[in-house]
Design an enzyme around this catalytic site. Structure first.
Site, PDB file in Angstrom:
ATOM      1  N   GLU A  44       0.841  -1.187   0.000  1.00 19.12           N
ATOM      2  CA  GLU A  44       0.000   0.000   0.000  1.00 19.12           C
ATOM      3  C   GLU A  44       0.888   1.253   0.000  1.00 19.12           C
ATOM      4  O   GLU A  44       1.926   1.290   0.649  1.00 19.12           O
ATOM      5  CB  GLU A  44      -0.895  -0.009   1.244  1.00 19.12           C
ATOM      6  CG  GLU A  44      -1.927   1.104   1.274  1.00 19.12           C
ATOM      7  CD  GLU A  44      -2.822   1.027   2.514  1.00 19.12           C
ATOM      8  OE1 GLU A  44      -3.993   1.407   2.405  1.00 19.12           O
ATOM      9  OE2 GLU A  44      -2.335   0.581   3.577  1.00 19.12           O
ATOM     10  N   LYS A 117     -10.249   0.722  -2.285  1.00 21.12           N
ATOM     11  CA  LYS A 117     -10.291   0.418  -0.858  1.00 21.12           C
ATOM     12  C   LYS A 117     -11.658   0.806  -0.300  1.00 21.12           C
ATOM     13  O   LYS A 117     -12.113   1.940  -0.469  1.00 21.12           O
ATOM     14  CB  LYS A 117      -9.182   1.161  -0.120  1.00 21.12           C
ATOM     15  CG  LYS A 117      -9.036   0.751   1.348  1.00 21.12           C
ATOM     16  CD  LYS A 117      -7.798   1.380   1.978  1.00 21.12           C
ATOM     17  CE  LYS A 117      -7.580   0.850   3.392  1.00 21.12           C
ATOM     18  NZ  LYS A 117      -6.353   1.407   4.007  1.00 21.12           N
ATOM     19  N   CYS A 159      -5.018  -3.706   3.027  1.00 21.45           N
ATOM     20  CA  CYS A 159      -4.620  -3.353   4.390  1.00 21.45           C
ATOM     21  C   CYS A 159      -5.708  -3.639   5.431  1.00 21.45           C
ATOM     22  O   CYS A 159      -5.944  -4.787   5.776  1.00 21.45           O
ATOM     23  CB  CYS A 159      -4.150  -1.898   4.437  1.00 21.45           C
ATOM     24  SG  CYS A 159      -3.137  -1.516   5.896  1.00 21.45           S
TER      25      CYS A 159
END
Length: 275
Positions: A44, A117, A159
């Site tokens: 990321e 995301k 993440c």
């Protein structure tokens, strides 16, 4: 197994100098390709980790053009690898926020998927006096995909999304066989939960997991945990790098994965489905 069955995870300690970060990224992709990797996963924020979260706004590109998107396409083509492009900031409908996006390119450099995301890291860590509010600068997305690759059916979680098993389950319902996790876990949460979560997602879904992380100290004062790893469907850690910059590479055994799913048919025993 052919050479293209090898996969790699890249680990970095990115800073605010985009040019330097991209040079380091390409160097590590080159090393992974030389080791035989046909698929490379970046962490990321591989291209930029600024001193302030809002610095991302100045780097945001329109979807389809820009330095970072060109870099991913050209680098995938140059080294002949499938590339999961960590995350980069793309412009959103809200001018005060960006989308945090993982772009996937094939070995010809063609963009084949965009993953936004969805789950944003809005937490307080009182033990280390750290506060994170990604929603202040990132607009949550709703785009996910599982796509066919030479390495199996590939999905991505970014993440913080690693903490939501239903996200991986939804990908599993679309045929997930290989999960990429671009990440930048904090030192505190990583020490507590990173390996457990990565291995859990592998075990629950009988899938390979390629988890590429940031790992080191950043100019913002943030410390990330690192410990990028590749985990097999039985939860075994096949390769890992603790801290600092580097890459890990190993071969997938898709026949073994198929055998595990056949002889240990836990996925067929599910009684509840994610909506």
């Amino acid at each position: 197994m052919s050479e293209t069955s090898k996969v790699a995870a890249v680990q970095m300690a990115s800073g605010p100098n985009t040019t330097a970060n991209l040079l380091e990224t390409e160097r590590l992709i080159h090393l992974a390709a030389e080791a035989g990797a046909g698929l490379v996963v970046l962490p990321e924020n591989f291209a930029f980790m600024g001193k302030r979260d809002r610095d991302l706004l100045h780097l945001a590109e329109p979807d389809g053009e820009g330095q970072l998107q060109d870099f991913l396409a050209k680098t995938a083509s140059r080294y002949g690898v499938w590339l999961v492009g960590g995350t980069i900031p793309l412009r959103s409908n809200d001018p005060s926020r960006v989308r945090s996006v993982a772009l996937i390119h094939n070995d010809q450099g063609d963009r084949v998927a965009r993953i936004d995301k969805t789950h944003l890291f809005d937490v307080v860590l009182p033990d280390v006096n750290e506060r994170y509010q990604e929603s202040a600068t990132i607009e949550p997305g709703d785009q996910s995909a599982v796509l066919d690759t030479p390495f199996g059916r590939l999905g991505v979680v970014i993440c913080y999304e690693l903490r939501f098993p239903e996200t991986a389950r939804r990908l599993l319902d679309s045929g997930l066989e290989l999960l990429a996790v671009p990440a930048a876990f904090t030192a505190l949460t990583g020490k507590a939960h990173w390996e457990i979560l990565v291995r859990a997602r592998a075990i629950e879904n009988l899938t390979y997991v390629i988890a590429a992380a940031q790992g080191g100290y950043h100019l913002s004062g943030r410390e990330t945990y690192g410990h990028s790893m590749i985990v097999d469907p039985w939860g075994n850690v096949l390769a890992q790098i603790a801290r600092g910059v580097g890459q890990i590479c190993c071969t997938l055994d898709r026949d073994r994965q198929a055998s595990i799913r056949r002889t240990f048919p836990v996925l067929e025993h599910r009684r509840l489905k994610c909506r």
